[in-house]
Scaffold this motif. Sequence first.
Motif, PDB file in Angstrom:
ATOM      1  N   THR A   1       0.830  -1.501   0.016  1.00 10.44           N
ATOM      2  CA  THR A   1      -0.046  -0.056   0.007  1.00 10.44           C
ATOM      3  C   THR A   1       0.988   1.341   0.036  1.00 10.44           C
ATOM      4  O   THR A   1       0.602   2.347  -0.664  1.00 10.44           O
TER       5      THR A   1
ATOM      6  N   TYR B   1      -7.004   0.792   2.463  1.00 10.92           N
ATOM      7  CA  TYR B   1      -5.746   0.468   1.782  1.00 10.92           C
ATOM      8  C   TYR B   1      -6.319  -0.201   0.418  1.00 10.92           C
ATOM      9  O   TYR B   1      -5.539  -0.095  -0.775  1.00 10.92           O
TER      10      TYR B   1
ATOM     11  N   ASN C   1      -5.033   0.884  -3.540  1.00 11.64           N
ATOM     12  CA  ASN C   1      -4.188   0.200  -4.343  1.00 11.64           C
ATOM     13  C   ASN C   1      -5.103  -0.297  -5.601  1.00 11.64           C
ATOM     14  O   ASN C   1      -4.461  -0.102  -6.565  1.00 11.64           O
TER      15      ASN C   1
ATOM     16  N   SER D   1       0.436  -2.856  -7.099  1.00 11.63           N
ATOM     17  CA  SER D   1      -0.835  -2.503  -6.699  1.00 11.63           C
ATOM     18  C   SER D   1      -1.913  -3.701  -6.604  1.00 11.63           C
ATOM     19  O   SER D   1      -2.547  -3.820  -5.691  1.00 11.63           O
TER      20      SER D   1
ATOM     21  N   CYS E   1      -5.171  -7.334   0.681  1.00  7.10           N
ATOM     22  CA  CYS E   1      -5.987  -6.685   1.506  1.00  7.10           C
ATOM     23  C   CYS E   1      -7.304  -7.285   1.502  1.00  7.10           C
ATOM     24  O   CYS E   1      -8.027  -7.656   2.640  1.00  7.10           O
TER      25      CYS E   1
END
Length: 707
Positions: A121, A543, A547, A573, A580
């Motif tokens: 991130t 986050y 991304n 990313s 995440c």
Amino acid sequence: RESSPFINSAEMDRGNMYEGKNMALFEEEMDSNPMVSSLLNKLANYTNLTQGVVEHEADEDSKRKEVKVPRMGTFIGVYLPCLQNILGVILFLRLTWIVGTAGVLESFIIVFMCCACTMLTAISMSAIATNGVVPAGGSYYMISRSLGPEFGGAVGLCFYLGTTFAGAMYILGTIEILLTYISPSAAIFKAQEAGEETEAMLNNMRIYGTCIIILMAIVVFVGVKYVNKLALVFLACVILSIIAIYAGVIKTAFDPPDFPICLLGNRTLSKRSFDVCAKFTESNNETKTTTLWNLFCDSSLLNATCDDYFSLNNVTEIQGIPGIMSGVLADNLWSTYSEKGSIVEKKDQPSVAGSEEIKMGGLPYVFTDIMTYFTMLVGIYFPSVTGIMAGSNRSGDLKDAQKSIPTGTILAISTTSFIYLSCIVLFGACIEGVILRDKFGEAVNGNLVVGTLAWPSPWVIVIGSFFSTCGAGLQSLTGAPRLLQAIARDGIVPFIQVFGHGKANGEPTWALLLTAGICEIGILIASLDSVAPILSMFFLMCYMFVNLACAVQTLLRTPNWRPRFKYYHWTLSFLGMSLCLALMFICSWYYALIAMLIAGCIYKYIEYRGAEKEWGDGIRGLSLNAARYALLRVEDGPPHTKNWRPQLLVLLNLDSEQLVKHPRLLSFTSQLKAGKGLTIVGSVLQGIYLDKCTETQKAEEVCKRQL
């Protein structure tokens, strides 16, 4: 002109001619100050506040006149605030317990996953920071101006809720340190019977928490200046505590501290209710029974009837901290998950099972207070890696934001990841497993478990962690309202616009009230282990959006997306986004669904209210790209019979009022093409366009309405 290892720059050559030659007629005294005094001067100005709306707007109007402010460099402006915000309450209160429960290997995996997530991130954040000018006003402005109003609003609100719950978690941590380790006598609710300890503790948390939040809200309302003066003190507390842990580890190698634990068979005993670890003592040739005997038996005589397990097993004493050379690491490698209310037991210690029909409640064992499993520990641990936005929050005060934000944030994450990973191995190598699993340090006289390891005395850590959690709580309460105020002033989420108002000097009053209210919800939950996963959700959500947005921008080749950060690639990313998402569902799938629903609703709501803000964002670019792609595809070759759609051109007649003469013509057309296909409607006005400009516009509106 900037030179940085992270930024590609081609036009450096011309400037090198005057490099290092001072062309000034007289020097400013600040520049010729010796290094140390200027460093001390900067440290004195150290702050850890998020920027709010006021600075952002001031920065946008700063064409007026440049006021000289001491701008901050990478170390003071980004590295230290990030360090302070990342290292928090979990390290002191829960890390030993996570290591004991999950074992060194699984804890390592947990920490590695979380740190990798924040690192990826941070790389995306660096890309946003090096994409054009960084606006003042912190991470929210940075993200929303780069990614457009819908994403900006969703990320902003997730970040806001995360910060607010973080405040609640820090306050709960503060009270836990106060009531468990500093002064247990301050508790209002006392456990009447065995087994009610947890309930009493939660009620204490609720009452103390509510008082503290009112207190903190007043402090923040009175003035952020005073919070800011203390930022350096809080930072020093964190750093000293960590040094104390490392010093303690080194000391255990040749002189381990003396913390004996009392075991009955293989079960750990809680030392709060007795002092001598033996069944009976010999003095003057007569045998006396100890306090421990009275806890397990019905009288203090030697022929009393005792608990079965007590009669069959011996009482032994072992060292709680055998030290780094003792090889205790091998015992702590593997996980020991347990049910709620089970006894903390030492592996491979002789034990004879008694008849177990008697209730365990009143006996002085160390019990586990919640059921543990891998995914739950991930949720509890994750908040201790959040806080990576702290550097970009002061974006307006940095000398060179494009250079400082990437360097400072990534260095801070590397440092803290190293601290966490090394702490896990060192805790596993120094401390006996039963103490690690003993969450509140009952087997070592109610000491903080990390504290027993620290070098001069356990109090270093207790006091240090107390102040640092206090400070972190205050910072969350100052940061969150400013963030909400910034989102409200942007006017992209209409129903929160009331929170944009504040005092005359711009301090957000209404936003502070809302923040304190949401914090109170977290405090009424009262258990640090229940608040942490909620907080993880919101931060992971935030986050993930960052991304996702970076990846989308790169894949669409958006013209205004040109990050100059060398090590950025869209795959990073994308990986960050997937990580995440995975972590969200690992922590708890139902919280994850709720959080995604909230974010989705915010996104859709902003889109539906037709966010009037046009910040040139990625998503509108996506639809344009899609349309262009589809149009180019349609050209090739004649359509198949099945795919044929009628395409009609209708010429409308307008009267002198610019109203359609034959509106039924349009309904006839729509019947012809049965709602499919394409209709182009045109009309002709006689005269010169420049004269008839207003009439043309009116006619166009009328036609659109009729359509």
